[in-house]
Design a protein around this motif. Structure first.
Motif, short mmCIF file in Angstrom:
data_model
loop_
_atom_site.label_atom_id
_atom_site.label_comp_id
_atom_site.label_asym_id
_atom_site.label_seq_id
_atom_site.Cartn_x
_atom_site.Cartn_y
_atom_site.Cartn_z
N VAL A 462 0.86 -1.18 0.00
CA VAL A 462 0.00 0.00 0.00
C VAL A 462 0.90 1.23 0.00
CG1 VAL A 462 -1.79 1.27 1.26
CG2 VAL A 462 -1.72 -1.24 1.37
N VAL A 463 0.64 2.18 -0.88
CA VAL A 463 1.42 3.42 -0.91
C VAL A 463 0.46 4.59 -0.74
CG1 VAL A 463 2.83 4.95 -2.33
CG2 VAL A 463 3.34 2.50 -2.25
N GLN A 464 0.77 5.43 0.24
CA GLN A 464 -0.05 6.60 0.56
C GLN A 464 0.81 7.82 0.27
OE1 GLN A 464 -2.01 5.83 4.27
NE2 GLN A 464 -1.73 7.90 4.99
N ASP A 465 0.50 8.53 -0.80
CA ASP A 465 1.37 9.63 -1.23
C ASP A 465 0.52 10.71 -1.87
OD1 ASP A 465 4.75 9.48 -1.73
OD2 ASP A 465 3.67 11.10 -2.71
N ILE A 466 1.19 11.78 -2.26
CA ILE A 466 0.47 12.87 -2.94
C ILE A 466 0.74 12.85 -4.44
CG2 ILE A 466 0.49 14.21 -0.81
CD1 ILE A 466 2.55 16.06 -2.04
N PHE A 467 1.74 12.07 -4.86
CA PHE A 467 2.07 11.93 -6.28
C PHE A 467 2.25 10.46 -6.64
CE2 PHE A 467 3.80 16.24 -5.36
CZ PHE A 467 3.03 16.95 -6.26
N ARG A 468 2.21 10.20 -7.92
CA ARG A 468 2.44 8.86 -8.40
C ARG A 468 3.96 8.65 -8.50
NH1 ARG A 468 -1.25 5.72 -12.87
NH2 ARG A 468 0.17 3.97 -13.13
N THR A 469 4.54 8.24 -7.41
CA THR A 469 6.00 8.15 -7.31
C THR A 469 6.51 6.83 -7.88
OG1 THR A 469 5.79 7.05 -5.19
CG2 THR A 469 6.00 9.45 -5.14
N GLU A 470 7.83 6.70 -7.90
CA GLU A 470 8.48 5.45 -8.30
C GLU A 470 7.98 4.30 -7.43
OE1 GLU A 470 9.86 8.33 -7.60
OE2 GLU A 470 11.33 8.89 -9.12
N THR A 471 7.73 4.59 -6.14
CA THR A 471 7.24 3.55 -5.22
C THR A 471 5.78 3.22 -5.52
OG1 THR A 471 8.74 4.46 -3.56
CG2 THR A 471 7.10 2.88 -2.79
#
Ligand SMILES: Nc1nc2c(c(=O)[nH]1)N[C@H]1C(S)=C(S)[C@@H](COP(=O)(O)OP(=O)(O)OC[C@H]3O[C@@H](n4cnc5c(=O)[nH]c(N)nc54)[C@H](O)[C@@H]3O)O[C@H]1N2
Ligand SMILES: Nc1nc2c(c(=O)[nH]1)N[C@H]1C(S)=C(S)[C@@H](COP(=O)(O)OP(=O)(O)OC[C@H]3O[C@@H](n4cnc5c(=O)[nH]c(N)nc54)[C@H](O)[C@@H]3O)O[C@H]1N2
Ligand SMILES: [Mo]
Length: 810
Positions: A462-471
């Motif tokens: 699960v990735v919680q971010d503000i951008f669509r990052t590499e992760t």
């Protein structure tokens, strides 16, 4: 009011002052062209650990600029380049606005119910089938305290897993570890106000000019005023700090312990110690005195490859300082003997009695804006409120506050550190990893390995971010978060100053505050306390803060005297803030009263070589009276030393204009333009030996991989290469390859005591890849300044003109 290009002049105009005077204010601001500001919303900068207080300008429901707050104790109105221009990233059109879920090899737009259902279903399956140890959380140093505290309760008491850590592991784990070793607990002894009083300021592996640029402006103002302090700089590169230094020591990377032992040897031999202070407040001095006998300046000089005369001179300056302020950061922390080296700086202050008085400050620095809160709230491999995982009474106390049985809180060993969590994922015992507010596919060492671990089908990411990052690209579910300016919460800077950051605008689309996401998970998982009531009893930032205050009450990091109302102005407040210290506390340990007694301390310490925790009984015997602890260490060579195949020592780090993996600063035009692409810093003699010239494309190789970067010839010490670690792949075509991020080259290895990864020693070679056509685009205003003129100096032009008002109030 003046206009000034703050890309070309990062520290702005001098406002000189003398020792013991108040730092004059200067109000900096940057507003969008033609902005008609409707409201100012109080906050502080979230792009470093300095905690620069500022107000966010709002017009038409959008953020349109920022202005420093003159009355704040931290910055007195000043802002740095990232503060001034970085806010523009939040308005970027490529913000994540809806949850994404994996559909085969694609991520597709979804809705909150679908995304959260997937997470909850997987969590319950894993809990049923494999137990809590199959779930891990990896969080940040960039969320708010309310969010960490909620996550901490969810992980420790809800899921019941010990696998919770922050990217603070990569950042300030050593600061916390070194403070625990010397003082029995985390907690920053010093204060930025010590800059106003010090007659000597020493920066150990800390490029403050680029990484806490406003505090550097404070030092520059002292240097420009009457009776300026002497500066000691320990850094292999010619940073702006090194250039301003009275003594600059440029040791070979990874030799800090030898250097510190050499300095302590001289200071003790010259009798520059405070016997009375040592006798009253310190244990372990004799062992230190004995140990450093092995490090006369000539021996240290040989190991570090610096002139013995310079070590003597630095020892004289440090040893005769009347008010010494020291700061320590990544040049010490991201090394194989990180804790051992950082502890020697604590020792310097303890044996000289330089603690708890104006100007006698010790700052084991933080890097990230909210890293202090990750640590305090127990979202990082510690327990909330600096409680000791090895002390059953502390566990019982936490269980009482959360109304759960003590056995519900895993404490069979210290919480699992991030590198070990990753290892569990690699081996398969971890089935789910929830990553919030960090971008490990660029920031962890040895990226090829990290990518292969996160991409495994059997691991639910699960990735919680503000951008669509590499992760995010490697995730099974991506949750869109609201960020700074779009949510409310408190955070604490490197000198314990607490600021409230209030919501100014709505987040994009369906993005939600991290707090709301964690609360939603807790509700959907239906976590309960021992009486069957909901485990998490708060519902918004302020109620979460009240809960955290209760948890911190009676501990060193006591927030009980603070409230949102109190934090609304005019200045941030330093904890502990409670009935005893209603206005906060400027310096810890003013009276030699430490928090190191066996019953109260956060940690019994560790063996600095093996990292093995010290047994409670052993600690009790060593330090029954709760004094400060002086711990000696012998120098050990770096784990990966240069050899014939890889003759250079590679170090990595930062530049002034970018923040980490550039998700924000790469989207702020003035900052992006100031440092648009990766470079490698090479000494003139090394460049000549390899047939490299300024601007050539070089190939830098370690046993882990290869990076292509343009050569910048600088005054860096010979035998050392430097790569900034900011440049990942999100702004590159998907098939652009993996040959740009510094962490393709770094190694999977860490300091035994703090478990902080080693980013500042690796053996490398460098060769020409392609002849250049002009100079590299590295900044000229910073440590990457060219030796000979190379192209146009870095400037921001009219797009970067900011306001500057010396003596300003509003
Ligand atoms: N502009 C900017 N500011 C930031 C950040 C950012 O990304 N950009 N990040 C923030 C964060 S999270 C952090 S942790 C801090 C980090 O702040 P700093 O620690 O100041 O930054 P670094 O560039 O990582 O490393 C500092 C210095 O260590 C030196 N060094 C390398 N190896 C050695 C060694 O073996 N011995 C010694 N003595 N020195 C060595 C490097 O040459 C470098 O100049 O900055 C914070 N502020
Ligand atoms: N080679 C090398 N590697 C290093 C270092 C080094 O010196 N050299 N330094 C290390 C250090 S000190 C650090 S601190 C790390 C930093 O490493 P990271 O933490 O990976 O770096 P960031 O780019 O800050 O990642 C933060 C992520 O959080 C997202 N984000 C921002 N605000 C919010 C928010 O409010 N909510 C949520 N959910 N997400 C948000 C950003 O878009 C970004 O993707 O790198 C480490 N790695
Ligand atoms: Mo950091």
């Amino acid at each position: 009011m003046g206009k000034i290009d703050r890309i070309a002049e990062p520290w702005g105009t001098r406002t000189p002052y003398g020792p013991g005077q108040e730092w004059p204010s200067r109000v900096d601001a940057f507003l969008e062209e033609g902005a008609a500001v409707e409201r100012w919303v109080p906050s502080a900068s979230i792009l470093h650990s300095n905690g620069d207080a500022l107000d966010i300008a709002v017009a038409g429901g959008r953020i349109v600029g920022v202005r420093g707050r003159a009355d704040d104790r931290v910055n007195r109105g000043r802002l740095g380049p990232k503060d001034l221009y970085g806010w523009q990233a939040g308005r970027s059109s490529d913000r994540l606005a809806r949850p994404l879920v994996r559909d085969g090899d694609r991520l597709v737009e979804s809705d909150w119910d679908t995304a959260m259902d997937r997470i909850v279903r997987r969590s319950k399956e894993l809990l049923d089938e494999r137990g809590p140890g199959s779930i891990g959380f990896y969080t940040s140093g960039q969320l708010f305290a309310e969010e960490y505290y909620t996550l901490s309760v969810v992980a420790h008491a809800g899921v019941g897993t010990n696998h919770l850590d922050g990217n603070t592991r990569l950042c300030t784990a050593t600061a916390a570890a070194a403070l625990k070793e010397s003082f029995g607990t985390d907690g920053q002894p010093g204060t930025y106000a010590d800059i106003d009083h010090a007659d000597v300021i020493a920066l150990f592996g800390h490029n403050m000019a680029e990484t806490q640029s406003v505090s550097w402006a404070r030092i520059l103002d002292r240097l420009a005023g009457p009776e300026p302090p002497a500066l000691v700089c320990v850094d292999p590169r010619p940073t702006p700090v090194a250039r301003a230094a009275t003594v600059h020591l440029a040791p070979l990377p990874g030799t800090n312990v030898a250097l510190m032992n050499g300095l302590l040897h001289q200071i003790i031999e010259n009798g520059h110690i405070d016997r009375e202070y040592i006798d009253r407040h310190v244990v372990g001095f004799d062992e230190l005195a004995e140990r450093v006998k092995d490090y006369p300046p000539e021996r240290a000089a040989e190991i570090c490859d610096v002139p013995a005369a310079d070590i003597r001179r630095a020892a004289e300056v440090l040893g005769t300082a009347r008010r010494l302020l020291s700061t320590v950061l990544q040049g010490f922390y991201q090394s194989h003997q990180a804790t051992a080296a950082a502890v020697q700086v604590n020792n310097l202050h303890l044996i000289r009695g330089m603690l708890g008085r104006p100007g006698c400050g010790l700052l084991q620095m933080n890097g990230q804006p909210t890293a202090q809160n990750t640590r305090e709230c127990g979202a990082d491999g510690d327990l909330p409120g600096f409680r000791n995982w090895a002390n059953d009474e502390h566990i019982a106390d936490l269980a009482r506050i959360w109304n759960v049985e003590p056995d519900a809180l895993p404490h069979y060993g210290p919480p699992t550190h991030a590198m070990q969590i990753l290892r569990y994922a690699e081996q398969g015992s971890l089935g789910m990893l929830w990553i919030s507010g960090t971008n490990p596919a660029v920031s962890l060492p040895e990226l090829a390995r990290v990518r292969s671990i996160l991409a495994q089908e059997r691991l639910f990411v699960v990735v919680q971010d503000i951008f669509r990052t590499e992760t995010a690209e490697l995730a099974d579910v991506v949750l869109p978060a609201a960020t700074w300016g779009e949510k409310t919460g408190i955070f604490t800077n490197a000198d314990r100053t607490v600021h409230l950051s209030e919501k100014a605008v709505e987040p994009p689309g369906e993005a939600r505050a991290d707090l709301d996401i964690f609360l939603d998970y807790a509700a959907r998982m239906d976590f309960r306390d021992k009486d069957g009531a909901p485990l998490v009893k708060w519902h918004d930032p302020e109620s979460a803060f009240e809960a955290w205050k209760e948890c911190s009450h009676g501990r060193l990091c006591d927030y009980s005297g603070l409230s949102y109302a109190r934090l609304r102005g005019p200045s941030g407040v330093q904890w502990p803030c409670n009935d005893e210290h209603p206005d906060g506390t400027e310096r810890l340990y003013a009276d030699g009263g430490f928090w190191s007694a066996p019953d109260v301390c956060e940690s019994y310490g560790r063996d600095l070589v093996t990292g093995t925790p010290v047994e409670p009984g052993e600690y009790r015997a060593l330090n029954p009276g709760g004094k400060a602890i002086v711990k000696a260490a012998a120098y050990l060579p770096p784990h990966e030393a240069p050899d014939a195949d890889h003759p250079y020592a590679l170090i990595t780090g930062r530049t002034l204009y970018h923040f980490h993996t550039r998700t924000k600063t790469g989207r702020a035009p003035q900052l992006d333009a100031a440092a648009p692409e990766v470079w490698v810093e090479v000494a003139a003699a090394d460049a000549a030996a390899r047939g490299l010239a300024e601007g050539d494309l070089a190939e830098v190789t370690t046993p882990r991989g290869t990076v292509h970067a343009k050569v910048r010839v600088t005054g860096i010490r010979e035998g050392v290469l430097f790569l900034p670690f900011h440049y990942g792949y999100w702004d590159r075509a998907p098939d652009g390859g993996h040959d740009r991020a510094a962490n393709e080259l770094t190694l999977t290895d860490w300091d035994a005591a703090s478990k902080q990864p080693i980013y500042k020693t690796a053996a490398a070679r460098i060769a020409l890849a392609e002849r250049g056509t002009g100079p590299s685009a590295a900044p000229t205003t910073t440590a990457s300044a060219p030796l000979a003129a190379a192209g146009a100096p870095t400037s921001g032009g009219t797009a970067a003109l900011a306001d500057e008002q010396p003596g300003g109030t509003r």
